[in-house]
Scaffold this active site. Structure first.
Site, PDB file in Angstrom:
ATOM      1  N   GLU A 101       0.820  -1.209   0.000  1.00 40.57           N
ATOM      2  CA  GLU A 101       0.000   0.000   0.000  1.00 40.57           C
ATOM      3  C   GLU A 101       0.856   1.262   0.000  1.00 40.57           C
ATOM      4  O   GLU A 101       0.482   2.276  -0.592  1.00 40.57           O
ATOM      5  CB  GLU A 101      -0.935  -0.021   1.206  1.00 40.57           C
ATOM      6  CG  GLU A 101      -2.011  -1.097   1.076  1.00 40.57           C
ATOM      7  CD  GLU A 101      -2.954  -1.135   2.257  1.00 40.57           C
ATOM      8  OE1 GLU A 101      -4.155  -0.855   2.056  1.00 40.57           O
ATOM      9  OE2 GLU A 101      -2.503  -1.445   3.369  1.00 40.57           O
TER      10      GLU A 101
ATOM     11  N   GLU B 117      -3.811  -9.471   3.774  1.00 39.81           N
ATOM     12  CA  GLU B 117      -4.456  -9.087   5.031  1.00 39.81           C
ATOM     13  C   GLU B 117      -5.633  -9.973   5.438  1.00 39.81           C
ATOM     14  O   GLU B 117      -5.770 -10.305   6.632  1.00 39.81           O
ATOM     15  CB  GLU B 117      -4.899  -7.622   4.964  1.00 39.81           C
ATOM     16  CG  GLU B 117      -3.771  -6.614   5.106  1.00 39.81           C
ATOM     17  CD  GLU B 117      -3.138  -6.196   3.799  1.00 39.81           C
ATOM     18  OE1 GLU B 117      -2.477  -5.155   3.762  1.00 39.81           O
ATOM     19  OE2 GLU B 117      -3.316  -6.942   2.791  1.00 39.81           O
TER      20      GLU B 117
END
Length: 241
Positions: free
Chosen positions: A107, A127
């Protein structure tokens, strides 16, 4: 700084994530130090080259810290606020990625304007396997970078993008041999720094603005048409010819 190495140059800032023993995992201290970098670049705009120490860019967020975070920390958007701030820096940012760029590390790279990868690079967002979601920008940046279908393969299907996948999907600008990514990123910034800073700043603002905005384009162009830099650069071009 304890988690970053900073090289300040006249025309760029080079920032190296420096937790190699932890694959440059992003912890709270690194978040704070990257906010300091952003404050400096907001006050004195210049391009930023962002990379990781050793074989990896960033293997993710610090899991030990994440395990202890609760609802209040999620609402605070600790990582997301930083990555949004990086995405909004006035002048272009280039991530030089080798090895793992996973989870929060992926990210962070998505928040940069341009990515250069080595042949060893791997981008992914695992995640959900840890019971959470990629909530620091991947849900809205990755679909814009690679398209919704590929983004869902990464965010929902657990797909990792190797360097060639990343190149084909448009996530990275180029793929180079291991160890050559920083030099390649510097060459991109060399080209960037030859352009007019105000033109770069306004172009980035317009490109990142949502939706269609032709009137805003006209206003930005009007500002640039009246700039001394535009006149001097075009005069130099014409006289050279």
């Amino acid at each position: 700084m304890n988690t970053l190495k900073i090289e300040e140059r006249d025309d760029r800032m080079v920032v190296t994530l420096h937790r190699p023993a932890q694959r440059n995992a992003i912890n709270a201290e690194m978040i704070g130090e990257l906010h300091q970098v952003c404050a400096s670049l907001e006050a004195t705009p210049k391009p930023m080259l962002l990379t990781g120490e050793g074989d990896h860019f960033a293997g993710g967020a610090d899991i030990a810290e994440l395990r202890e975070r609760g609802r209040d920390e999620a609402f605070a958007g600790i990582n997301r606020n930083l990555f949004d701030r990086i995405a909004k820096l006035p002048l272009p940012t280039v991530a030089a990625v080798s090895g793992y760029a996973l989870g929060g590390g992926a990210e962070l790279s998505y928040a940069c304007d341009i990515r250069i990868a080595t042949e060893t690079a791997v981008f992914g967002n695992p995640e959900p396997g840890l019971g959470i979601m990629a909530a620091a920008g991947a849900s809205y940046r990755l679909p814009e970078l690679v398209g919704k279908s590929v983004a869902k393969q990464v965010l929902l299907g657990g797909r990792n993008l190797d360097s060639q996948d990343a190149l084909r999907s448009g996530l990275v600008m180029s793929v180079v041999a291991p160890g050559e990514h920083i030099d390649a990123a510097h060459k991109v910034i060399d080209r960037i720094t030859r352009s007019a800073p105000l033109a770069l700043k306004l172009t980035k603002m317009i490109v990142d603005a949502p939706g269609s905005h032709p009137f805003a384009d006209d206003i930005a162009q009007a500002v640039l048409f009246e700039s001394r830099d535009k006149h001097d650069r075009m005069t130099a071009f014409l006289e050279k010819k």
